[in-house]
Design a protein around this motif. Structure first.
Motif, mmCIF file in Angstrom:
data_model
loop_
_atom_site.group_PDB
_atom_site.id
_atom_site.type_symbol
_atom_site.label_atom_id
_atom_site.label_comp_id
_atom_site.label_asym_id
_atom_site.label_seq_id
_atom_site.Cartn_x
_atom_site.Cartn_y
_atom_site.Cartn_z
ATOM 1 N N VAL A 1 36.083 41.529 44.896
ATOM 2 C CA VAL A 1 36.840 41.458 43.640
ATOM 3 C C VAL A 1 38.132 40.666 43.793
ATOM 4 N N MET B 1 37.269 49.593 40.604
ATOM 5 C CA MET B 1 37.598 48.388 39.849
ATOM 6 C C MET B 1 36.589 48.237 38.718
ATOM 7 N N GLY C 1 38.651 44.366 35.067
ATOM 8 C CA GLY C 1 39.675 44.074 36.065
ATOM 9 C C GLY C 1 40.697 45.176 36.267
#
Length: 224
Positions: free
Chosen positions: A109, A136, A140
């Motif tokens: 990520v 996550m 975002g």
């Protein structure tokens, strides 16, 4: 004439942009995933180009509509197909669980440890040992589940059953009475003026904001 054309094109592009945003849904504004982000930037750039395109504004207008229809189609397909949803939106990643930090997921990520700690602090967790799981999400943002010993105490934990609270309603904003909201609360202006007088206000013009709750309790914020 060129200035007038630019002004007209700007208004048209803004109107089309608004209609496309409505078509794509509120998720485009509140929960951007990667695809929504790309579409949003592209449509915004095309709208700016259309505003200053004098010779053939129909070209960027067509491009805007195509992008909007594609976005709406992808959103519709994602709602119907879990595979399409996974491809377009991705999937959540567990960053921390039961005292273990998953470095590989952080790499996937593109999140370093300092950013992770910053986001934990922004949610009130200065000690990550208070966190059971951190995930996550697709937009975002990091969702945090605290450990059972660090969860806030709730009435259910104490065996209590308090009355369910309801939304408060703004009956005065910027010195003006919102008669529609006042009617929703089941009150009238006579009641409102009486409540204001009891709290030391001569009229609604002296009030910046007044909120009425489900118990008919009025909270007033003065202009000054």
């Amino acid at each position: 004439m060129e200035i007038l054309q630019v002004a007209i094109s700007s208004v048209i592009s803004l109107a089309v942009l608004f209609l496309l945003a409505k078509l794509m849904g509120s998720k485009q504004v509140s929960q951007l995933n990667m695809f929504d982000y790309i579409i949003g930037i592209s449509i915004g750039s095309i709208a700016a180009e259309m505003a200053t395109e004098i010779e053939s504004p129909s070209k960027p207008l067509t491009a805007m509509i195509v992008y909007g229809v594609i976005a709406a189609g992808v959103s519709f397909l994602s709602q119907r197909s879990s595979k399409a949803r996974k491809i377009m939106s991705g999937k959540p990643f567990v960053l921390l669980d039961n005292g273990k930090i998953y470095r590989e997921n952080m790499k996937k990520v593109r999140l370093d440890i300092n950013e992770f700690l910053m986001q934990c602090r922004s949610q009130g967790y200065f000690d990550i040992s208070q966190i059971q799981t951190a995930v996550m999400e697709l937009n975002g943002r990091i969702s945090i589940l605290p450990t059972s010993t660090d969860k806030p105490l709730t009435p259910a934990d104490m065996g209590l059953s308090p009355q369910q609270e309801k939304l408060t309603t703004a009956v005065i904003t910027d010195g003006h009475i919102n008669r529609e909201n006042l009617k929703i609360t089941g009150n009238n202006e006579v009641w409102l003026k009486k409540q204001l007088h009891e709290q030391g206000y001569g009229s609604a013009k002296e009030v910046f904001l007044a909120m009425c709750d489900s118990n008919n309790s009025l909270t007033v914020f003065g202009m000054n």
